[in-house]
Write an enzyme that holds these catalytic residues in place. Structure first.
Site, mmCIF file in Angstrom:
data_model
loop_
_atom_site.group_PDB
_atom_site.id
_atom_site.type_symbol
_atom_site.label_atom_id
_atom_site.label_comp_id
_atom_site.label_asym_id
_atom_site.label_seq_id
_atom_site.Cartn_x
_atom_site.Cartn_y
_atom_site.Cartn_z
ATOM 1 N N ASP A 54 -1.372 6.032 -2.690
ATOM 2 C CA ASP A 54 -0.930 6.660 -1.447
ATOM 3 C C ASP A 54 -0.189 7.961 -1.705
ATOM 4 O OD1 ASP A 54 1.389 5.686 -2.561
ATOM 5 O OD2 ASP A 54 2.153 4.767 -0.717
ATOM 6 N N THR B 83 4.626 1.711 -6.451
ATOM 7 C CA THR B 83 5.330 1.016 -5.381
ATOM 8 C C THR B 83 5.727 -0.341 -5.917
ATOM 9 O OG1 THR B 83 4.149 2.129 -3.588
ATOM 10 C CG2 THR B 83 5.076 -0.025 -3.095
ATOM 11 N N GLU C 120 4.158 -6.139 4.749
ATOM 12 C CA GLU C 120 4.107 -5.379 3.506
ATOM 13 C C GLU C 120 3.354 -6.097 2.390
ATOM 14 O OE1 GLU C 120 5.048 -2.427 3.654
ATOM 15 O OE2 GLU C 120 6.360 -2.394 5.384
#
Length: 280
Positions: free
Chosen positions: A83, A88, A65
């Protein structure tokens, strides 16, 4: 990394995950067929919830990640990776567009009212399900980083990671009679895909695997079962462009499995997205 319960999310070298539905850890089976009893006993004796093993799990997930083994450096991480899931952030890729970031900030505000992120709760509720930054910009990212300096916020991230992702994965793994590696394989899947009702969610990856093999708790061979699960996981990853690089399975989890390292013992060597990693 977050994804809504009905979405899966991934990220190539930056945090992205899925927003899983809450699930209580499944208890270990009281009895199992003789052919699976050895694996079940091993899973009960040592699991991914052992503190040392859990730290290894965090490092391996972070390698995929964040391209780093330093998972504790990610509490302050936040960006929009374009995305479609908004911001995020954090150690598990909580996303503003998928609900788990909202859950996190709500929990943090319960334990510490008046925190620096509490004022964004109305905006987080409005942008849930979208990639919008409405009501968050221009200072949300700065305030997130500021909150990450607070031990209570770091604890809140740990709490939500465990509640939504880690504990359900380990619980299901122990119920299925798989050892530490199998529990990690489950955890990595639920982190990326969530545990909702869509075809690529953790529960449906497991259901797809059940059409090909049985877990040890049902009398199956552990390695055969985990290979079937990883096959189903690869299928799920390929359903979305953001997940289409399957190296976190092919050159990491599958490597451990081929070596028969069902207890996820160190040393560990693997690759993700072409980068090499080692835990001694």
């Amino acid at each position: 990394m977050a994804l809504g319960a009905l979405l899966g999310s991934a990220l190539l070298a930056v945090p992205v995950t899925a927003h899983a539905t809450t699930a209580a850890p499944a208890p270990a089976p009281a009895s199992v067929p003789a052919s699976g009893s050895a694996s079940v006993a091993a899973a009960a004796a040592a699991g991914l919830d052992d503190p040392a093993k859990k730290d290894i799990a965090m490092q391996i997930v972070s390698s995929a990640e964040n391209s780093s083994l330093d998972w504790k450096a990610q509490y302050k991480y936040i960006e929009d990776i374009d995305d479609g899931r908004g911001y995020t952030a954090g150690i598990i890729g909580f996303c503003s567009g998928t609900g788990d970031m909202l859950d996190l900030v709500e929990y943090y505000t319960q334990v510490k009212p008046g925190n620096v992120l509490a004022k964004y709760l109305p905006a987080l509720r409005k942008v849930d399900g979208s990639d919008s930054h409405a009501g968050l910009d221009p200072n949300f990212t700065k305030d997130w980083a500021k909150a990450a300096q607070d031990a209570e916020f770091r604890k809140a991230q740990d709490h939500e990671r465990d509640r939504v992702y880690f504990n359900p994965a380990v619980g299901q793994g122990k119920s299925d009679g798989v050892g530490t590696l199998g529990q990690f394989i489950y955890y990595d899947a639920i982190v990326m895909h969530g545990d909702g009702g869509d075809s690529t969610s953790f529960r449906n990856i497991r259901k797809r695997a059940l059409s090909k093999a049985k877990p040890p708790a049902q009398g199956g061979n552990e390695t055969t079962w985990l290979n079937a699960f990883l096959d189903a996981r690869v299928w799920a990853m390929k359903q979305e462009e953001a997940h289409s690089d399957t190296s976190r399975v092919d050159t990491a989890q599958r490597v451990f499995l081929k070596k028969g390292n069902l207890n996820l013992n160190t040393p560990l060597d693997w690759k993700v997205y072409g980068d090499s990693f080692h835990i001694g």
